[in-house]
Design a protein around this motif. Structure first.
Motif, PDB file in Angstrom:
ATOM      1  N   PHE A 267     -34.716 -66.173   6.700  1.00  0.00           N
ATOM      2  CA  PHE A 267     -33.769 -66.006   5.596  1.00  0.00           C
ATOM      3  C   PHE A 267     -32.815 -64.845   5.862  1.00  0.00           C
ATOM      4  N   HIS A 268     -31.512 -65.086   5.678  1.00  0.00           N
ATOM      5  CA  HIS A 268     -30.543 -64.004   5.879  1.00  0.00           C
ATOM      6  C   HIS A 268     -29.529 -63.952   4.738  1.00  0.00           C
ATOM      7  N   GLY A 269     -30.009 -64.199   3.540  1.00  0.00           N
ATOM      8  CA  GLY A 269     -29.166 -64.020   2.372  1.00  0.00           C
ATOM      9  C   GLY A 269     -28.602 -65.322   1.833  1.00  0.00           C
ATOM     10  N   THR A 270     -28.099 -65.250   0.599  1.00  0.00           N
ATOM     11  CA  THR A 270     -27.534 -66.404  -0.087  1.00  0.00           C
ATOM     12  C   THR A 270     -26.019 -66.280  -0.154  1.00  0.00           C
ATOM     13  N   PRO A 271     -25.282 -67.285   0.301  1.00  0.00           N
ATOM     14  CA  PRO A 271     -23.823 -67.222   0.191  1.00  0.00           C
ATOM     15  C   PRO A 271     -23.392 -67.300  -1.269  1.00  0.00           C
ATOM     16  N   ALA A 272     -22.277 -66.681  -1.576  1.00  0.00           N
ATOM     17  CA  ALA A 272     -21.802 -66.661  -2.960  1.00  0.00           C
ATOM     18  C   ALA A 272     -20.292 -66.479  -2.980  1.00  0.00           C
ATOM     19  N   TYR A 273     -19.692 -66.891  -4.084  1.00  0.00           N
ATOM     20  CA  TYR A 273     -18.277 -66.604  -4.302  1.00  0.00           C
ATOM     21  C   TYR A 273     -18.095 -65.095  -4.482  1.00  0.00           C
ATOM     22  N   ALA A 274     -16.948 -64.597  -4.085  1.00  0.00           N
ATOM     23  CA  ALA A 274     -16.636 -63.185  -4.317  1.00  0.00           C
ATOM     24  C   ALA A 274     -16.571 -62.934  -5.822  1.00  0.00           C
ATOM     25  N   PRO A 275     -17.146 -61.842  -6.299  1.00  0.00           N
ATOM     26  CA  PRO A 275     -17.117 -61.566  -7.734  1.00  0.00           C
ATOM     27  C   PRO A 275     -15.695 -61.377  -8.240  1.00  0.00           C
ATOM     28  N   ASP A 276     -15.429 -61.935  -9.417  1.00  0.00           N
ATOM     29  CA  ASP A 276     -14.094 -61.890 -10.000  1.00  0.00           C
ATOM     30  C   ASP A 276     -14.228 -61.715 -11.507  1.00  0.00           C
ATOM     31  N   PRO A 277     -13.612 -60.671 -12.081  1.00  0.00           N
ATOM     32  CA  PRO A 277     -13.739 -60.433 -13.521  1.00  0.00           C
ATOM     33  C   PRO A 277     -13.271 -61.593 -14.404  1.00  0.00           C
ATOM     34  N   ARG A 278     -12.453 -62.493 -13.872  1.00  0.00           N
ATOM     35  CA  ARG A 278     -11.978 -63.608 -14.698  1.00  0.00           C
ATOM     36  C   ARG A 278     -13.107 -64.538 -15.116  1.00  0.00           C
ATOM     37  N   TRP A 279     -14.255 -64.451 -14.405  1.00  0.00           N
ATOM     38  CA  TRP A 279     -15.386 -65.307 -14.739  1.00  0.00           C
ATOM     39  C   TRP A 279     -16.366 -64.636 -15.694  1.00  0.00           C
ATOM     40  N   VAL A 280     -15.969 -63.505 -16.250  1.00  0.00           N
ATOM     41  CA  VAL A 280     -16.768 -62.867 -17.301  1.00  0.00           C
ATOM     42  C   VAL A 280     -16.190 -63.321 -18.639  1.00  0.00           C
ATOM     43  N   LEU A 281     -16.939 -64.167 -19.347  1.00  0.00           N
ATOM     44  CA  LEU A 281     -16.412 -64.841 -20.529  1.00  0.00           C
ATOM     45  C   LEU A 281     -17.141 -64.389 -21.792  1.00  0.00           C
ATOM     46  N   ALA A 282     -16.396 -64.341 -22.875  1.00  0.00           N
ATOM     47  CA  ALA A 282     -16.995 -64.076 -24.185  1.00  0.00           C
ATOM     48  C   ALA A 282     -17.530 -65.373 -24.753  1.00  0.00           C
ATOM     49  N   GLY A 283     -18.715 -65.315 -25.344  1.00  0.00           N
ATOM     50  CA  GLY A 283     -19.321 -66.495 -25.941  1.00  0.00           C
ATOM     51  C   GLY A 283     -19.877 -66.192 -27.314  1.00  0.00           C
ATOM     52  N   ARG A 284     -20.309 -67.233 -27.989  1.00  0.00           N
ATOM     53  CA  ARG A 284     -20.880 -67.093 -29.330  1.00  0.00           C
ATOM     54  C   ARG A 284     -22.188 -67.867 -29.386  1.00  0.00           C
ATOM     55  N   TYR A 285     -23.248 -67.176 -29.773  1.00  0.00           N
ATOM     56  CA  TYR A 285     -24.571 -67.797 -29.873  1.00  0.00           C
ATOM     57  C   TYR A 285     -24.833 -68.247 -31.298  1.00  0.00           C
ATOM     58  N   ARG A 286     -25.326 -69.482 -31.438  1.00  0.00           N
ATOM     59  CA  ARG A 286     -25.711 -70.008 -32.746  1.00  0.00           C
ATOM     60  C   ARG A 286     -27.172 -70.420 -32.673  1.00  0.00           C
ATOM     61  N   ALA A 287     -28.000 -69.762 -33.475  1.00  0.00           N
ATOM     62  CA  ALA A 287     -29.432 -70.088 -33.497  1.00  0.00           C
ATOM     63  C   ALA A 287     -29.662 -71.365 -34.298  1.00  0.00           C
ATOM     64  N   PHE A 288     -30.556 -72.200 -33.824  1.00  0.00           N
ATOM     65  CA  PHE A 288     -30.975 -73.369 -34.587  1.00  0.00           C
ATOM     66  C   PHE A 288     -31.865 -72.914 -35.750  1.00  0.00           C
ATOM     67  N   ASN A 289     -32.001 -73.772 -36.748  1.00  0.00           N
ATOM     68  CA  ASN A 289     -32.886 -73.453 -37.878  1.00  0.00           C
ATOM     69  C   ASN A 289     -34.327 -73.259 -37.402  1.00  0.00           C
ATOM     70  N   ALA A 290     -34.703 -73.997 -36.386  1.00  0.00           N
ATOM     71  CA  ALA A 290     -36.009 -73.856 -35.749  1.00  0.00           C
ATOM     72  C   ALA A 290     -35.836 -74.241 -34.282  1.00  0.00           C
ATOM     73  N   PRO A 291     -36.612 -73.640 -33.384  1.00  0.00           N
ATOM     74  CA  PRO A 291     -36.494 -74.001 -31.972  1.00  0.00           C
ATOM     75  C   PRO A 291     -36.663 -75.511 -31.773  1.00  0.00           C
ATOM     76  N   ARG A 292     -35.845 -76.077 -30.889  1.00  0.00           N
ATOM     77  CA  ARG A 292     -35.879 -77.512 -30.641  1.00  0.00           C
ATOM     78  C   ARG A 292     -36.585 -77.804 -29.318  1.00  0.00           C
ATOM     79  N   PRO A 293     -37.713 -78.517 -29.371  1.00  0.00           N
ATOM     80  CA  PRO A 293     -38.349 -78.917 -28.109  1.00  0.00           C
ATOM     81  C   PRO A 293     -37.388 -79.793 -27.306  1.00  0.00           C
ATOM     82  N   THR A 294     -37.124 -79.399 -26.081  1.00  0.00           N
ATOM     83  CA  THR A 294     -36.137 -80.084 -25.247  1.00  0.00           C
ATOM     84  C   THR A 294     -36.777 -80.486 -23.928  1.00  0.00           C
TER      85      THR A 294
END
Length: 267
Positions: free
Chosen positions: A120-147
């Motif tokens: 193993f010699h590491g995992t390739p990855a895209y160069a980090p870019d601040p444009r991929w840091v996104l704001a999101g909104r979390y909405r909790a379910f009334n009760a956890p949903r088995p998925t």
């Protein structure tokens, strides 16, 4: 190097170091599925089976297997193992993982000399870019949903309780992803694929850890830190797949790419 880029490189190096630990996931040499029929398992001492008492091993007098500092002898019942739980016994240089995945008891020996880990010699990855840091909104379910979701192993299924969902906007379009509980208290995990799957990123699944939402449900999605699960490197993993609603139609050109171990051999 900016602080943002430096932090990303530090995170990525730590992630790869954990993966390549002498007894990390790249050290897994086999995936054994236990049944009620006793069987010898390559890489693990003793004769193994499972039943009402959970996994059971019967050891010969010269077998060496240590659990929690105690050498096991004769017949040892590990007891019922909870789903996604497990214990680790030690036999010389080998760590013997005894676990339960998708309703099945399994044994996975891990040896530091396994070629996948050694080479193993590491995992390739895209160069980090601040444009991929996104704001999101979390909405909790009334009760956890088995998925119920699929798994990297054909025919296997996993069931997770989804506490809620995360919405965010990318390229002017809103997307919503089912979220599962993360490792840290209050944190979340998102399993997803996108239009890069099978092209530049691993085709089956990527994972994103999300810090706990604030009091108003705001979260940050740093897609630069989208990671591969162990199944991206080896067929000896039982990783979960994303729920159908988490298959994004857009290209997320951020985070880890297809591991070198899965790329076509160069001629």
């Amino acid at each position: 190097m900016s602080a943002f880029t430096e932090a990303w490189h530090r995170w990525h190096e730590e992630k790869d170091a954990a993966l390549a630990d002498p007894h990390g996931f790249l050290a897994v040499t086999a995936l054994h599925w236990l049944t009620d029929r006793p069987q010898r398992l390559p890489g693990a001492p003793g004769t193994w089976s499972t039943g009402p008492d959970g996994p059971v091993v019967v050891l010969d007098p010269d077998d060496d297997l240590v659990l929690d500092g105690v050498r096991l002898t004769g017949r040892h019942a590990f007891g019922p193992i909870p789903e996604r739980g497990g214990v680790t016994a030690v036999s010389g240089d080998t760590h013997v993982e005894v676990a339960r995945r998708g309703g099945h008891d399994i044994v996975r020996p891990r040896h530091p000399d396994h070629p996948l880990r050694v080479q193993f010699h590491g995992t390739p990855a895209y160069a980090p870019d601040p444009r991929w840091v996104l704001a999101g909104r979390y909405r909790a379910f009334n009760a956890p949903r088995p998925t119920t979701v699929g798994a990297a192993v054909e025919g296997l299924e996993h069931v997770y309780d989804a506490p809620g969902e995360i919405s965010f906007t990318l390229d002017g379009r809103e997307h919503t992803l089912t979220a599962f509980e993360g490792r840290a208290p209050g944190s979340l995990q998102v399993l997803f694929t996108d239009a890069t799957a099978g092209v530049t990123t691993y085709g089956a699944v990527r994972s994103l850890a999300v810090a706990p939402p604030d009091a108003d449900g705001a979260v940050v999605l740093d897609l630069n830190r989208a990671t591969n699960l162990p199944c991206a490197y080896t067929d000896l993993a039982t990783c979960p797949l994303p729920p159908a609603e988490n298959r994004l139609p857009v290209a997320v050109e951020a985070g880890e790419r297809i591991p070198y171990e899965r790329q076509p051999a160069r001629v």
